[in-house]
Every structure is written in C-alpha cells, then in structure tokens.
Design a protein around this motif. Structure first.
Motif, mmCIF file in Angstrom:
data_model
loop_
_atom_site.group_PDB
_atom_site.id
_atom_site.type_symbol
_atom_site.label_atom_id
_atom_site.label_comp_id
_atom_site.label_asym_id
_atom_site.label_seq_id
_atom_site.Cartn_x
_atom_site.Cartn_y
_atom_site.Cartn_z
ATOM 1 N N LEU A 500 -4.772 8.296 6.132
ATOM 2 C CA LEU A 500 -5.312 7.038 6.091
ATOM 3 C C LEU A 500 -4.910 6.161 4.656
ATOM 4 N N ALA A 501 -5.268 6.900 3.675
ATOM 5 C CA ALA A 501 -5.598 6.342 2.613
ATOM 6 C C ALA A 501 -4.131 4.852 2.106
ATOM 7 N N ALA A 502 -3.583 6.510 2.317
ATOM 8 C CA ALA A 502 -1.884 6.432 2.130
ATOM 9 C C ALA A 502 -1.420 5.130 3.022
ATOM 10 N N ASP A 503 -1.850 4.994 4.197
ATOM 11 C CA ASP A 503 -0.960 3.996 5.077
ATOM 12 C C ASP A 503 -1.254 2.539 4.609
ATOM 13 N N ALA A 504 -2.226 2.967 3.762
ATOM 14 C CA ALA A 504 -2.932 1.039 3.324
ATOM 15 C C ALA A 504 -2.945 1.067 2.237
ATOM 16 N N THR A 505 -2.074 1.480 2.183
ATOM 17 C CA THR A 505 -1.293 1.058 0.275
ATOM 18 C C THR A 505 0.247 0.636 0.835
ATOM 19 N N PRO A 506 0.606 -0.936 0.348
ATOM 20 C CA PRO A 506 2.287 -1.006 0.793
ATOM 21 C C PRO A 506 3.459 -0.379 -0.357
ATOM 22 N N PRO A 507 4.583 -0.347 0.363
ATOM 23 C CA PRO A 507 5.151 0.398 -0.369
ATOM 24 C C PRO A 507 5.551 0.134 -1.567
ATOM 25 N N PRO A 508 5.681 1.201 -3.043
ATOM 26 C CA PRO A 508 5.755 0.851 -4.495
ATOM 27 C C PRO A 508 6.890 -0.689 -4.470
ATOM 28 N N ASP A 509 7.719 -0.350 -4.187
ATOM 29 C CA ASP A 509 9.092 -1.037 -4.472
ATOM 30 C C ASP A 509 8.653 -2.930 -3.757
ATOM 31 N N GLU A 510 8.294 -2.146 -2.310
ATOM 32 C CA GLU A 510 8.458 -4.339 -1.746
ATOM 33 C C GLU A 510 7.392 -4.537 -1.258
ATOM 34 N N GLY A 511 6.885 -5.401 -1.411
ATOM 35 C CA GLY A 511 4.716 -5.229 -0.747
ATOM 36 C C GLY A 511 5.036 -5.989 0.563
ATOM 37 N N ALA A 512 4.184 -5.010 1.155
ATOM 38 C CA ALA A 512 4.280 -5.311 2.886
ATOM 39 C C ALA A 512 3.725 -6.566 3.084
ATOM 40 N N PRO A 513 3.508 -6.946 4.423
ATOM 41 C CA PRO A 513 3.624 -8.683 5.071
ATOM 42 C C PRO A 513 1.881 -8.646 4.947
ATOM 43 N N GLU A 514 0.892 -9.421 4.915
ATOM 44 C CA GLU A 514 -0.466 -9.452 4.946
ATOM 45 C C GLU A 514 -0.585 -8.433 6.166
ATOM 46 N N HIS A 515 -0.549 -8.947 7.357
ATOM 47 C CA HIS A 515 -1.444 -8.102 8.089
ATOM 48 C C HIS A 515 -0.436 -6.925 8.818
ATOM 49 N N ALA A 516 0.022 -6.725 7.776
ATOM 50 C CA ALA A 516 0.152 -4.519 7.464
ATOM 51 C C ALA A 516 -0.438 -4.058 6.434
ATOM 52 N N ARG A 517 -1.108 -4.680 5.692
ATOM 53 C CA ARG A 517 -2.423 -3.977 5.198
ATOM 54 C C ARG A 517 -3.131 -3.655 5.604
ATOM 55 N N THR A 518 -3.290 -2.165 6.080
ATOM 56 C CA THR A 518 -4.707 -2.846 6.656
ATOM 57 C C THR A 518 -5.518 -0.599 6.452
ATOM 58 N N GLY A 519 -6.126 -0.675 6.738
ATOM 59 C CA GLY A 519 -7.400 0.126 6.577
ATOM 60 C C GLY A 519 -8.038 1.360 7.254
ATOM 61 N N PRO A 520 -8.274 2.657 7.465
ATOM 62 C CA PRO A 520 -8.490 3.482 8.225
ATOM 63 C C PRO A 520 -9.385 3.182 9.888
ATOM 64 N N VAL A 521 -7.752 4.302 10.604
ATOM 65 C CA VAL A 521 -8.483 3.180 12.113
ATOM 66 C C VAL A 521 -9.163 3.826 13.028
ATOM 67 N N PRO A 522 -9.967 2.782 13.214
ATOM 68 C CA PRO A 522 -11.864 2.919 13.259
ATOM 69 C C PRO A 522 -11.855 4.183 14.855
ATOM 70 N N THR A 523 -12.959 5.392 14.680
ATOM 71 C CA THR A 523 -13.292 5.403 15.986
ATOM 72 C C THR A 523 -13.580 4.880 16.637
ATOM 73 N N ARG A 524 -13.080 5.238 17.618
ATOM 74 C CA ARG A 524 -13.993 4.072 19.051
ATOM 75 C C ARG A 524 -15.335 4.370 19.446
ATOM 76 N N ALA A 525 -16.183 3.768 19.535
ATOM 77 C CA ALA A 525 -17.688 3.567 19.468
ATOM 78 C C ALA A 525 -18.321 4.865 20.581
ATOM 79 N N VAL A 526 -19.147 5.242 20.642
ATOM 80 C CA VAL A 526 -19.612 6.595 21.486
ATOM 81 C C VAL A 526 -19.588 6.354 22.964
ATOM 82 N N ALA A 527 -20.488 5.322 22.780
ATOM 83 C CA ALA A 527 -20.387 4.739 24.207
ATOM 84 C C ALA A 527 -19.944 4.550 24.461
ATOM 85 N N GLU A 528 -18.356 3.957 24.451
ATOM 86 C CA GLU A 528 -17.616 3.603 25.097
ATOM 87 C C GLU A 528 -16.291 4.941 25.359
ATOM 88 N N ALA A 529 -16.057 5.141 24.355
ATOM 89 C CA ALA A 529 -15.803 7.054 24.814
ATOM 90 C C ALA A 529 -16.436 7.899 25.551
#
Length: 538
Positions: A500-529
């Motif tokens: 997830l840390a690697a996927d949060a980093t844009p490719p080094p040779d070409e900056g990713a669009p702002e909407h593609a720069r993200t952090g970890p996928v959140p775990t769903r709230a336990v009540a919903e799950a």
C-alpha cells in the motif's frame, strides 16, 4: 453450433508465471486484462448470496482475490447495486461500478451488466491507459470515475467518486504503472475482458492466466472454464429414456472414452471488442480452459452453499499449496513463502490467542504433572518483524498456565492470560491504547475466540479452527497453529503495508495525477462488515 476447442492445462513454465510468481514488477509487465465481476444484491434463491461466506470469506471477496492473484489481470472491478457487496469488494481490493437498477433485476442478463461496466470504464475504446488522466476522470452522470470531488453516485450508474484524499483500490495504480512503464505487455487488439462469477467459490488464478494467455496470443476469441466429465447423460423422450452422449447398447470403459466438458460458469475470457460487437459471451473461435472437477461447484441455493463450505478446507488448502509451488518455481527456489494472493490486511495491531495459534493445541505432561508446549521459532521471527515495524502485539489466553506469560516475555509482547471474556479484555486493551477495533487483526482458533473475532476489522483463524470460529473469519490462514501460523499472518500484514505504501507513491519518471495519489485502502467499519456478514449466515 458453436465449436469450442480444448486448451491444455498450463505447462509448468506457464503455471510458474501465474498467481504466485514473482513480485509486483513481474505482475506489472504481464498485466493486460481487466476482470469484471457482476454481483447483484437481489438473489431470490439464496438472499445475500454474493456475500455469503465460504471458508470464512465472502463469495465476492473470493472472486476478487482470485482475479488479483492472476498475473495477467491488471484491474479488478465489481459491478453491483448492493452496498454490502460493494463494501466487501472494496475491502478485498476491487474497484466498484454502480450498477443501475434497470440492469440489476432478476431478468437482467450478465451481458447487460458487463456492457454497462465496459462503457463506464472506457474499455470499448481501447483507451484504458487514459483513465488516469484528469480529462478522462471527468465523465457525465451516466458513468463517472473516481475523482477528488464530492463522493456522489452517478444517477445512471458508474464508477463511484470519492472525496479528495480518499484512497482508491491498490491494483488500479498497479495497472496504470503497467500501462505506462517499460516492458508493458501489448494487449490483444481491443483489449481483453475477464468475466468472473462470484458464485463459483473455487477459482484458481493459474487457470485464469492460462485462459488469458490463449486469447492474448490470438488463438481464440473466447476461452471459458469447464470441468472434464465422463458422465453418461440421459433424456426422457416420449416417456422413454434415451442416451444423450452414448448408445445405450454400448457401455465403453471410462479409459476408452474421451472426456466431455461441463461449463462451470466460473470465468469467461474474451476480446473486449468482439464481446461489445456480439453482445454475448460466446462468439468467434471458442476454446475451453479445463479446471479441476472440485472447482466446478456453482452456488445457486442453500444446498450448494453447504457443499461449498464442506469442500472449502480441502480445496483451499490444495489451491494454496499449488500456488506456493508455482511461486517457488518462478523464483527458482523451494523456500515457499507467503502466497501472493493474500488479502490486504492493513491494521495497526495484532492480537492472538495462544493455544492452537502459537502452539499446535497439544501439551506434554511429565511425571510431576508439569505441562510443556511446543512453539515455532518462525513465529518468533514474525513477531520480531512486527515489533520492529511499530505494530503492537498482544496475546490473550484463557489458559492460566505461566507458560503463556513466559512465551510472551520471550517475544517481548504484552500478555493477558487466565482471561474468560476475551472480547471484553480486547476492547479494554484497545481503548486504553487508542487503537480502533476495526484497525486490529485477531488470530484465533476456537469457540472462546468468537467474541474477540466479532469485534475486530480483520478476524483471522487457522485452517483447523473450530466451525464457530471459522464462520466468523474474514481470512483463513494456510499454516496451522504451532507451525508458522503467526509468522504467516505477520508476513501478510507487513507485505500489505509495504504494498500500500508503494501504491501511494507516483511513478518516479512521471508524476501521477492528483486523484491517483492515495494512501492505504481503509478497512471497513466493523459494524458495517458484521451487519453484512450476519445477514447471510444460516
């Protein structure tokens, strides 16, 4: 009549390039297909079918994991009208397309859902590479992509949008880097779509890769999953039985008959442009991907679900062992390791039971009545890595034997033993340390672990866990207690964090669009799950 040609099982060299082979770089170079999994919420035969659990895992999550495990699949998308299915799909690592109501009724075909999703994703134009551009991310209400704007669902169905800064599923970035990076495989003209059905719980990622490879090579336009059979089929005609695939006066031996193939419904791989033109899953040159007969079960009712649950311990273990061997062969070693098809277990703490988890659930008693247990040094190494990464570990045990505390002291972790109410103890520990329950993984094996498993975001069990514990599990490990189970889970947690840390980093040779720069996928709230899961359990 459509003619289908048989695909041989993948040779060892091909299988080695399947679900377990290599790391993310190898996957990026080979990923050329998009998997689409239609899953509507209104099943009549088995309500809540697509989030029913088999082997402790929702059916939709099993389908997502199988697709993510295939080297040649770069993007996994679930199209659904149901919030519980969408939550489970996102948690497993998929993107979600909102399926319009008019395409989600009992009369709607899977083809209609696929065509809608293909249109939303832009796959019919062959311009999937452009989906990460700001221009492509702005679509009309009939089908939108995830954007940094307000999280609204398109009126006509489309890819869900998210608030600014909200994360996207990890594999989308992997697919984007594959399309942009050096050495990326060229897809077949028009691209390749993999139609996967969540109602088939036992899909081998290696079979997916083998089928995709045949379409990619241009040998076939469509390849589908089918299991070999030597069954004699009969039909009643005019009140009398008539042989369908044999002459009733002749009964050849099994070894003297060529097998026939029963369509399993598990997956269909096809050229995207050909499917859009034909508007049907079968067209052009059709081939068969043989799958193991144990994988052929399709869940339509409660009886099918019961059979799948009974088969799961055997089939899942065989799939895991096959995948580990393929991965080791690709690396040129026999060291085994963690299967690449593991889920993304993104957590802030690990809590475990002791007996049956750190041990094999047996004890040796000497002539003085003193008990001793056997533990795994591999588990100790895994715990050490978690501690080094700043992830706290707690052991909770109902056993009052001082051996539990001694082992915890040896590992350098906290310990609560002689505990009757594990759920209450876990909740109090998490509250005192400011750790959210949905950010905790709990590893257990028995009925007294159920209250704790019910509380956390990632309930995990060993493969020989008691049925009550297994029913609560979101993930079932491959290794048994005392034989590296804790190490396996530790490795998965750390690999997920690195991934997830690697996927949060844009490719080094070409900056990713702002909407593609993200952090970890959140775990769903336990009540919903838990609400989604409990609604489907018999």
């Amino acid at each position: 009549m459509t003619h289908a040609e048989l695909l041989e099982r993948a040779e060892p060299a091909v299988r080695a390039g399947g679900a377990q082979a290599g790391g993310e770089e190898e996957r990026a170079r080979g990923a050329i297909a998009t998997a689409i999994i239609p899953a509507r919420g209104g099943s009549r035969g088995l309500p809540g079918k697509n989030v029913a659990r088999v082997g402790g895992v929702p059916l939709i999550a099993r389908a997502v994991r199988a697709a993510l495990g295939a080297k040649r699949i770069g993007r996994v998308v679930v199209t659904t009208d149901d919030a519980a299915i969408a939550d489970a799909a996102r948690s497993a690592g998929a993107e979600v397309v909102v399926r319009p109501a008019e395409l989600a009724g009992s009369e709607a075909s899977s083809e209609s859902a696929l065509l809608h999703a293909i249109g939303v994703l832009g796959l019919e134009t062959g311009l999937e590479q452009g989906l990460d551009t700001p221009q492509a991310a702005t679509r009309p209400a009939g089908g939108g992509l995830e954007t940094p704007q307000a999280a609204t669902r398109p009126a006509g169905g489309g890819l869900e949008t998210r608030p600014e800064g909200a994360p996207r599923p990890a594999q989308h970035h992997r697919a984007t880097r594959a399309a942009q990076g050096e050495g990326a495989a060229r897809p077949a003209e028009g691209g390749i779509t993999v139609f996967v059905q969540a109602t088939s719980p036992f899909i081998d990622s290696v079979d997916l890769d083998a089928a995709i490879a045949r379409v990619e090579a241009g040998d076939r336009d469509v390849v589908f999953a089918a299991a070999p059979t030597h069954v004699f089929l009969w039909r009643e005609v005019g009140g009398r039985a008539v042989g369908v695939n044999h002459e009733m006066s002749r009964r050849p031996r099994r070894q003297d008959r060529e097998p026939e193939y029963a369509e399993t419904g598990a997956f269909y791989v096809f050229r995207t442009d050909g499917f859009v033109a034909a508007r049907h899953r079968f067209f052009g040159r059709v081939g068969i991907q043989p799958v193991h007969p144990d994988h052929a079960i399709e869940i339509d009712d409660a009886a099918d679900l019961g059979r799948a649950r009974a088969l799961a311990p055997h089939v899942d273990r065989a799939l895991a062992e096959s995948g580990l061997e393929a991965g080791a062969a690709a690396r040129g070693d026999r060291s085994g390791g963690v299967a690449a098809r593991h889920p993304l277990i993104d957590v802030d703490a690990l809590v475990t039971d002791f007996d049956g988890v750190h041990t094999d659930d047996t004890a040796a008693v000497d002539e003085l009545g003193r008990e001793s247990v056997r533990v795994s040094r591999a588990d100790g190494a895994g715990v050490a890595r978690l501690r080094a990464a700043g992830i706290p570990v707690l052991i909770i045990s109902a056993e009052a034997n001082p051996v539990v505390a001694r082992r915890a002291e040896k590992l350098g972790v906290e310990c609560l033993h002689g505990v009757a109410a594990k759920g209450e103890a876990l909740a109090a520990w998490a509250s005192a340390r400011g750790i959210r329950l949905d950010r905790i993984a709990y590893l257990g094996n028995d009925r007294n672990d159920v209250p704790a498993l019910e509380l956390v975001g990632w309930p995990v069990v060993v493969p020989d866990a008691a049925p009550d514990a297994l029913a609560e599990a979101r993930h079932v490990l491959h290794r048994r207690g005392g034989h590296g189970a804790v190490r396996e889970l530790a490795d998965v947690i750390l690999a997920s964090r690195a991934h997830l840390a690697a996927d949060a980093t844009p490719p080094p040779d070409e900056g990713a669009p702002e909407h593609a720069r993200t952090g970890p996928v959140p775990t769903r709230a336990v009540a919903e799950a838990r609400a989604a899961a409990s609604a489907t359990r018999p």
